[in-house]
Design a protein around this motif. Structure first.
Motif, PDB file in Angstrom:
ATOM      1  N   LYS A 298      11.323  20.709  13.676  1.00 55.07           N
ATOM      2  CA  LYS A 298      11.059  21.936  14.436  1.00 55.07           C
ATOM      3  C   LYS A 298      11.076  21.661  15.931  1.00 55.07           C
ATOM      4  O   LYS A 298      11.548  22.485  16.722  1.00 55.07           O
ATOM      5  CB  LYS A 298       9.704  22.526  14.035  1.00 55.07           C
ATOM      6  CG  LYS A 298       9.681  23.179  12.670  1.00 55.07           C
ATOM      7  CD  LYS A 298       8.292  23.728  12.370  1.00 55.07           C
ATOM      8  CE  LYS A 298       8.214  24.313  10.979  1.00 55.07           C
ATOM      9  NZ  LYS A 298       6.853  24.817  10.665  1.00 55.07           N
TER      10      LYS A 298
ATOM     11  N   GLU B 209      14.972  20.920  16.874  1.00 59.26           N
ATOM     12  CA  GLU B 209      15.861  22.080  16.752  1.00 59.26           C
ATOM     13  C   GLU B 209      15.064  23.260  16.192  1.00 59.26           C
ATOM     14  O   GLU B 209      15.082  23.512  14.988  1.00 59.26           O
ATOM     15  CB  GLU B 209      17.044  21.757  15.825  1.00 59.26           C
ATOM     16  CG  GLU B 209      18.000  20.716  16.361  1.00 59.26           C
ATOM     17  CD  GLU B 209      18.909  21.271  17.448  1.00 59.26           C
ATOM     18  OE1 GLU B 209      18.890  22.501  17.674  1.00 59.26           O
ATOM     19  OE2 GLU B 209      19.629  20.473  18.066  1.00 59.26           O
TER      20      GLU B 209
ATOM     21  N   GLU C  13      15.527  26.379  16.130  1.00 56.75           N
ATOM     22  CA  GLU C  13      16.299  27.465  15.540  1.00 56.75           C
ATOM     23  C   GLU C  13      16.883  27.103  14.174  1.00 56.75           C
ATOM     24  O   GLU C  13      17.092  27.976  13.340  1.00 56.75           O
ATOM     25  CB  GLU C  13      17.436  27.877  16.493  1.00 56.75           C
ATOM     26  CG  GLU C  13      16.959  28.318  17.873  1.00 56.75           C
ATOM     27  CD  GLU C  13      16.096  29.560  17.808  1.00 56.75           C
ATOM     28  OE1 GLU C  13      16.312  30.373  16.888  1.00 56.75           O
ATOM     29  OE2 GLU C  13      15.206  29.714  18.668  1.00 56.75           O
ATOM     30  N   ARG C  14      17.142  25.816  13.948  1.00 55.32           N
ATOM     31  CA  ARG C  14      17.841  25.451  12.715  1.00 55.32           C
ATOM     32  C   ARG C  14      17.176  24.272  12.011  1.00 55.32           C
ATOM     33  O   ARG C  14      17.834  23.493  11.317  1.00 55.32           O
ATOM     34  CB  ARG C  14      19.303  25.118  13.007  1.00 55.32           C
ATOM     35  CG  ARG C  14      19.550  24.123  14.119  1.00 55.32           C
ATOM     36  CD  ARG C  14      20.918  23.481  13.970  1.00 55.32           C
ATOM     37  NE  ARG C  14      21.012  22.685  12.757  1.00 55.32           N
ATOM     38  CZ  ARG C  14      22.149  22.456  12.110  1.00 55.32           C
ATOM     39  NH1 ARG C  14      23.268  22.983  12.535  1.00 55.32           N
ATOM     40  NH2 ARG C  14      22.171  21.700  11.022  1.00 55.32           N
ATOM     41  N   TRP C  15      15.872  24.134  12.162  1.00 58.07           N
ATOM     42  CA  TRP C  15      15.215  22.957  11.598  1.00 58.07           C
ATOM     43  C   TRP C  15      15.285  22.926  10.074  1.00 58.07           C
ATOM     44  O   TRP C  15      15.354  21.854   9.463  1.00 58.07           O
ATOM     45  CB  TRP C  15      13.764  22.885  12.066  1.00 58.07           C
ATOM     46  CG  TRP C  15      12.863  23.931  11.479  1.00 58.07           C
ATOM     47  CD1 TRP C  15      12.637  25.178  11.952  1.00 58.07           C
ATOM     48  CD2 TRP C  15      12.076  23.805  10.294  1.00 58.07           C
ATOM     49  NE1 TRP C  15      11.759  25.855  11.149  1.00 58.07           N
ATOM     50  CE2 TRP C  15      11.395  25.027  10.121  1.00 58.07           C
ATOM     51  CE3 TRP C  15      11.872  22.789   9.364  1.00 58.07           C
ATOM     52  CZ2 TRP C  15      10.529  25.263   9.055  1.00 58.07           C
ATOM     53  CZ3 TRP C  15      11.009  23.013   8.299  1.00 58.07           C
ATOM     54  CH2 TRP C  15      10.349  24.237   8.153  1.00 58.07           C
ATOM     55  N   GLN C  16      15.284  24.109   9.410  1.00 56.89           N
ATOM     56  CA  GLN C  16      15.349  24.123   7.949  1.00 56.89           C
ATOM     57  C   GLN C  16      16.703  23.626   7.448  1.00 56.89           C
ATOM     58  O   GLN C  16      16.785  22.909   6.448  1.00 56.89           O
ATOM     59  CB  GLN C  16      15.069  25.537   7.439  1.00 56.89           C
ATOM     60  CG  GLN C  16      13.609  25.964   7.647  1.00 56.89           C
ATOM     61  CD  GLN C  16      13.373  27.407   7.291  1.00 56.89           C
ATOM     62  OE1 GLN C  16      14.172  28.269   7.654  1.00 56.89           O
ATOM     63  NE2 GLN C  16      12.291  27.684   6.587  1.00 56.89           N
ATOM     64  N   LEU C  17      17.760  23.992   8.151  1.00 58.16           N
ATOM     65  CA  LEU C  17      19.080  23.475   7.790  1.00 58.16           C
ATOM     66  C   LEU C  17      19.140  21.968   7.990  1.00 58.16           C
ATOM     67  O   LEU C  17      19.732  21.239   7.184  1.00 58.16           O
ATOM     68  CB  LEU C  17      20.163  24.164   8.623  1.00 58.16           C
ATOM     69  CG  LEU C  17      20.379  25.660   8.366  1.00 58.16           C
ATOM     70  CD1 LEU C  17      21.398  26.217   9.344  1.00 58.16           C
ATOM     71  CD2 LEU C  17      20.838  25.884   6.929  1.00 58.16           C
ATOM     72  N   ASP C  18      18.513  21.501   9.072  1.00 56.34           N
ATOM     73  CA  ASP C  18      18.495  20.058   9.322  1.00 56.34           C
ATOM     74  C   ASP C  18      17.731  19.324   8.224  1.00 56.34           C
ATOM     75  O   ASP C  18      18.094  18.197   7.856  1.00 56.34           O
ATOM     76  CB  ASP C  18      17.858  19.768  10.683  1.00 56.34           C
ATOM     77  CG  ASP C  18      18.771  20.153  11.834  1.00 56.34           C
ATOM     78  OD1 ASP C  18      19.984  20.290  11.590  1.00 56.34           O
ATOM     79  OD2 ASP C  18      18.282  20.324  12.960  1.00 56.34           O
TER      80      ASP C  18
END
Length: 234
Positions: free
Chosen positions: A93, A96, A98-103
């Motif tokens: 988090k 990134e 905005e896209r931490w779940q994708l990471d």
């Protein structure tokens, strides 16, 4: 009538005769100087009337310099920021938002590269549990842990006998390899200390060779409840 602000030595206003004054004036400090000069044309209405009220003091908070985004931070700065986070989810988090779940999904997804031995030997579907690894380090780093202490040495009572002769206490222990302070050497020290009482058997020789005095007694022992790493003094 003249009103002067002594804080900055400025004239807030001057009014003469029937000239109406301003509705309000605000001074910079907690004092004003009023000069009133009257003639004898209006003896039936001498003096003047003024209304004032204190204003709340506004305290401006110091500006906290904004940190640059993680991608622009230096290695030392980013390492220190990430070290203070508790879970791998918090790390993602922070890096990134905005896209931490994708990471997170990409982090444990097998790639065309050769898988590491820890992945193959442990047969884990999602790879290494980074949160567990960090928690293990936290548990065995600078933390309160059980130590056995000799009551006679701890209390400096060589004239009596305690039973049990040793008790368990919480004392700070472990290393500070991940110390966040920028110094040559860190040491583990207590950050919060509590005194706890333990009931034990006390044996003491009576005077005149009349045997032993046996009694239950409370002994105070120091327990470390929190520990922290600090720079070691030279």
């Amino acid at each position: 009538v003249e009103i002067e602000d002594p804080t900055e030595k400025t004239l807030l206003g001057r009014w003469c005769g029937s000239q109406p004054g301003a509705e309000s004036h605000k001074s910079k400090g907690n004092q004003i100087i009023i000069r009133f000069i009257s003639d004898e044309y209006f003896p039936s209405e001498p003096g003047f009337c003024i209304h004032y009220s204190p204003l709340p003091v506004s305290i401006s908070e110091p500006e906290v310099p904004a940190l640059p985004p993680p991608s622009l931070q230096g290695v030392e700065e980013l390492s220190e920021a990430v070290a203070g986070l508790s879970t791998v989810e918090e790390v993602m988090k922070y890096l990134e938002p905005e896209r931490w779940q994708l990471d997170m999904e990409e982090l444990y997804k097998p790639t065309w590269q050769v898988l590491g031995k820890s992945f193959i030997l442990n047969k884990k579907a999602r790879g290494a549990d980074l949160n567990l690894l960090r928690e293990e380090v936290r548990l065995y780093s600078c933390t309160p842990r059980n130590y056995s202490v000799s009551l006679r040495e701890e209390l400096k009572r060589t004239d009596v006998i305690f039973w049990p002769s040793c008790l368990l206490v919480k004392r700070c222990g472990g290393n500070c390899a991940c110390c966040s302070h920028h110094c040559y050497d860190c040491q583990c020290v207590p950050a919060r200390v509590a005194k706890k009482y333990h009931e034990v058997l006390l044996l003491k020789h009576r005077g005149g060779g009349r045997g032993l005095l046996k009694s239950m007694t409370d002994v105070p022992l120091e327990h470390h409840e929190e520990c922290s790493c600090v720079c070691k003094d030279d």
